[in-house]
Scaffold this active site. Sequence first.
Site, PDB file in Angstrom:
ATOM      1  N   ASN A  91       0.855  -1.188   0.000  1.00  0.00           N
ATOM      2  CA  ASN A  91       0.000   0.000   0.000  1.00  0.00           C
ATOM      3  C   ASN A  91       0.897   1.245   0.000  1.00  0.00           C
ATOM      4  O   ASN A  91       1.710   1.435   0.912  1.00  0.00           O
ATOM      5  CB  ASN A  91      -0.899  -0.046   1.253  1.00  0.00           C
ATOM      6  N   HIS A 148       0.909   6.294   1.709  1.00  0.00           N
ATOM      7  CA  HIS A 148       1.703   7.265   2.469  1.00  0.00           C
ATOM      8  C   HIS A 148       2.832   7.907   1.679  1.00  0.00           C
ATOM      9  O   HIS A 148       3.446   8.860   2.140  1.00  0.00           O
ATOM     10  CB  HIS A 148       2.190   6.654   3.781  1.00  0.00           C
ATOM     11  N   ARG A 185       4.073  18.635   1.213  1.00  0.00           N
ATOM     12  CA  ARG A 185       4.829  19.722   0.616  1.00  0.00           C
ATOM     13  C   ARG A 185       4.042  20.463  -0.466  1.00  0.00           C
ATOM     14  O   ARG A 185       4.446  21.509  -0.931  1.00  0.00           O
ATOM     15  CB  ARG A 185       6.086  19.141  -0.034  1.00  0.00           C
ATOM     16  N   HIS A 222      -5.679   3.554  -1.696  1.00  0.00           N
ATOM     17  CA  HIS A 222      -7.005   3.841  -1.135  1.00  0.00           C
ATOM     18  C   HIS A 222      -7.399   5.248  -1.573  1.00  0.00           C
ATOM     19  O   HIS A 222      -6.782   6.221  -1.164  1.00  0.00           O
ATOM     20  CB  HIS A 222      -6.936   3.737   0.394  1.00  0.00           C
ATOM     21  N   ARG A 281      -9.593   7.840  -0.913  1.00  0.00           N
ATOM     22  CA  ARG A 281     -10.553   8.218   0.134  1.00  0.00           C
ATOM     23  C   ARG A 281     -11.474   9.332  -0.345  1.00  0.00           C
ATOM     24  O   ARG A 281     -11.111  10.109  -1.234  1.00  0.00           O
ATOM     25  CB  ARG A 281      -9.802   8.677   1.389  1.00  0.00           C
ATOM     26  N   ARG A 312      -7.331  12.543   0.925  1.00  0.00           N
ATOM     27  CA  ARG A 312      -6.247  13.035   1.774  1.00  0.00           C
ATOM     28  C   ARG A 312      -4.863  12.528   1.358  1.00  0.00           C
ATOM     29  O   ARG A 312      -3.856  13.101   1.729  1.00  0.00           O
ATOM     30  CB  ARG A 312      -6.522  12.707   3.230  1.00  0.00           C
ATOM     31  N   HIS A 313      -4.815  11.408   0.662  1.00  0.00           N
ATOM     32  CA  HIS A 313      -3.485  10.988   0.160  1.00  0.00           C
ATOM     33  C   HIS A 313      -3.546  10.772  -1.353  1.00  0.00           C
ATOM     34  O   HIS A 313      -3.203  11.677  -2.114  1.00  0.00           O
ATOM     35  CB  HIS A 313      -2.886   9.813   0.934  1.00  0.00           C
ATOM     36  N   GLU A 323      -8.806   0.520  -3.131  1.00  0.00           N
ATOM     37  CA  GLU A 323      -9.749   0.495  -2.011  1.00  0.00           C
ATOM     38  C   GLU A 323     -10.684   1.691  -2.124  1.00  0.00           C
ATOM     39  O   GLU A 323     -10.220   2.824  -2.298  1.00  0.00           O
ATOM     40  CB  GLU A 323      -8.999   0.589  -0.681  1.00  0.00           C
ATOM     41  N   THR A 373      -7.237   6.238  10.099  1.00  0.00           N
ATOM     42  CA  THR A 373      -7.128   5.159   9.118  1.00  0.00           C
ATOM     43  C   THR A 373      -8.375   4.279   9.263  1.00  0.00           C
ATOM     44  O   THR A 373      -9.142   4.459  10.207  1.00  0.00           O
ATOM     45  CB  THR A 373      -5.818   4.363   9.324  1.00  0.00           C
ATOM     46  N   THR A 374      -8.582   3.334   8.342  1.00  0.00           N
ATOM     47  CA  THR A 374      -9.764   2.475   8.400  1.00  0.00           C
ATOM     48  C   THR A 374      -9.834   1.776   9.760  1.00  0.00           C
ATOM     49  O   THR A 374      -8.900   1.081  10.155  1.00  0.00           O
ATOM     50  CB  THR A 374      -9.700   1.410   7.276  1.00  0.00           C
ATOM     51  N   GLU A 415     -10.896  -9.494   2.776  1.00  0.00           N
ATOM     52  CA  GLU A 415      -9.658  -9.104   3.446  1.00  0.00           C
ATOM     53  C   GLU A 415     -10.008  -8.980   4.919  1.00  0.00           C
ATOM     54  O   GLU A 415     -10.857  -8.178   5.316  1.00  0.00           O
ATOM     55  CB  GLU A 415      -9.118  -7.778   2.903  1.00  0.00           C
ATOM     56  N   HIS A 419      -3.985  -4.640   7.629  1.00  0.00           N
ATOM     57  CA  HIS A 419      -4.109  -3.532   8.584  1.00  0.00           C
ATOM     58  C   HIS A 419      -3.230  -3.721   9.812  1.00  0.00           C
ATOM     59  O   HIS A 419      -3.333  -4.712  10.512  1.00  0.00           O
ATOM     60  CB  HIS A 419      -5.557  -3.288   9.036  1.00  0.00           C
ATOM     61  N   GLY A 442       0.864  -1.387   4.413  1.00  0.00           N
ATOM     62  CA  GLY A 442       1.245  -0.042   4.003  1.00  0.00           C
ATOM     63  C   GLY A 442       2.115   0.696   4.992  1.00  0.00           C
ATOM     64  O   GLY A 442       3.326   0.851   4.807  1.00  0.00           O
TER      65      GLY A 442
HETATM   66  N1  PXP Z   1      -6.064  -3.048   4.025  1.00  0.00           N
HETATM   67  C1  PXP Z   1      -7.042  -2.117   4.078  1.00  0.00           C
HETATM   68  C2  PXP Z   1      -8.395  -2.517   3.612  1.00  0.00           C
HETATM   69  C3  PXP Z   1      -6.787  -0.799   4.521  1.00  0.00           C
HETATM   70  O1  PXP Z   1      -7.768   0.098   4.556  1.00  0.00           O
HETATM   71  C4  PXP Z   1      -5.465  -0.460   4.887  1.00  0.00           C
HETATM   72  C5  PXP Z   1      -5.140   0.926   5.309  1.00  0.00           C
HETATM   73  O2  PXP Z   1      -5.359   1.812   4.258  1.00  0.00           O
HETATM   74  C6  PXP Z   1      -4.478  -1.459   4.799  1.00  0.00           C
HETATM   75  C7  PXP Z   1      -4.809  -2.749   4.378  1.00  0.00           C
HETATM   76  C8  PXP Z   1      -3.053  -1.191   5.141  1.00  0.00           C
HETATM   77  O3  PXP Z   1      -2.962  -0.960   6.520  1.00  0.00           O
HETATM   78  P1  PXP Z   1      -1.593  -0.482   7.128  1.00  0.00           P
HETATM   79  O4  PXP Z   1      -1.276   0.836   6.495  1.00  0.00           O
HETATM   80  O5  PXP Z   1      -1.874  -0.375   8.586  1.00  0.00           O
HETATM   81  O6  PXP Z   1      -0.563  -1.512   6.791  1.00  0.00           O
END
Ligand code: PXP
Length: 238
Positions: free
Chosen positions: A7, A10, A18, A43, A45, A49-50, A70, A100-101, A151, A192, A214
């Site tokens: 992921n 970030h 920046r 993702h 969103r 935001r990212h 996502e 975060t989720t 997932e 996650h 991620g």
């Molecule tokens: N899986 C899903 C569905 C998520 O929403 C996220 C966070 O965006 C992740 C995985 C990755 O989570 P982490 O950034 O904590 O590794």
Amino acid sequence: MKRLGVNIDHVATLRNARGEKHPNPVFAAKFAKKSGADSITIHLREDRRHIRDIDAKQICAIKKLLINLEVSTNTSMINTALKIKPNYVCIVPENRKEITTEGGLNLKKNKKQLKIIIQKFKKKNIRTSLFINPSIEDIKISKQVGSDCVEIHTGKLANFIKSKKKFSKELIRIKKCSILGNKLGLEIHAGHGLDYKTTRMLSKIKEITEFNIGHFIIGESIFFGLSKVIKKFKKLIK
Ligand code: PXP
């Protein structure tokens, strides 16, 4: 063979801090693939935001790169995803104020809507996944609504382990859900809050075939480099 989805949200968070173009998420996606990632997760969103629409479009247009997008169940997000046409889609709950989720989808409440959304993606040959809590009932509903994959939210397990709390019940819950999901023909993913320790632990569950990671990968890369970190995860889940 278990797969690693990286992921890169970030990378966009850092770029946006920046307000300029560096670091570039498109480059990050290509670089992660070159370093061994099996797929790239982004993702999009609702508050952007990212990852932004232009990032998602450009990343999904990269050839020979599997993209897992996502999105929430919001109609405009679903329509955007259908237009961008990633290889995979993972439907997640979304709450504007969350960092975060925070948990899995409320499947019971959204059963009908999810069934319709999944059909739309399937018509476009997009693999669907539902981000769920480790609950037997949610595994059964995921099958009923026609999802290809689930997932399993591993955030609770990860938090228990990081804060040195008892975690075995949560681990057993994840294992039981993985076994049942696999029996029902669902592909089982986990994601996650994962780091080396939790990923190593979960990789012992043979039914889990994909990890989406991620924050830890990007954070660890500051010290050791993205390529090295991805290679270490790949070795660990082998
Ligand atoms: N899986 C899903 C569905 C998520 O929403 C996220 C966070 O965006 C992740 C995985 C990755 O989570 P982490 O950034 O904590 O590794």
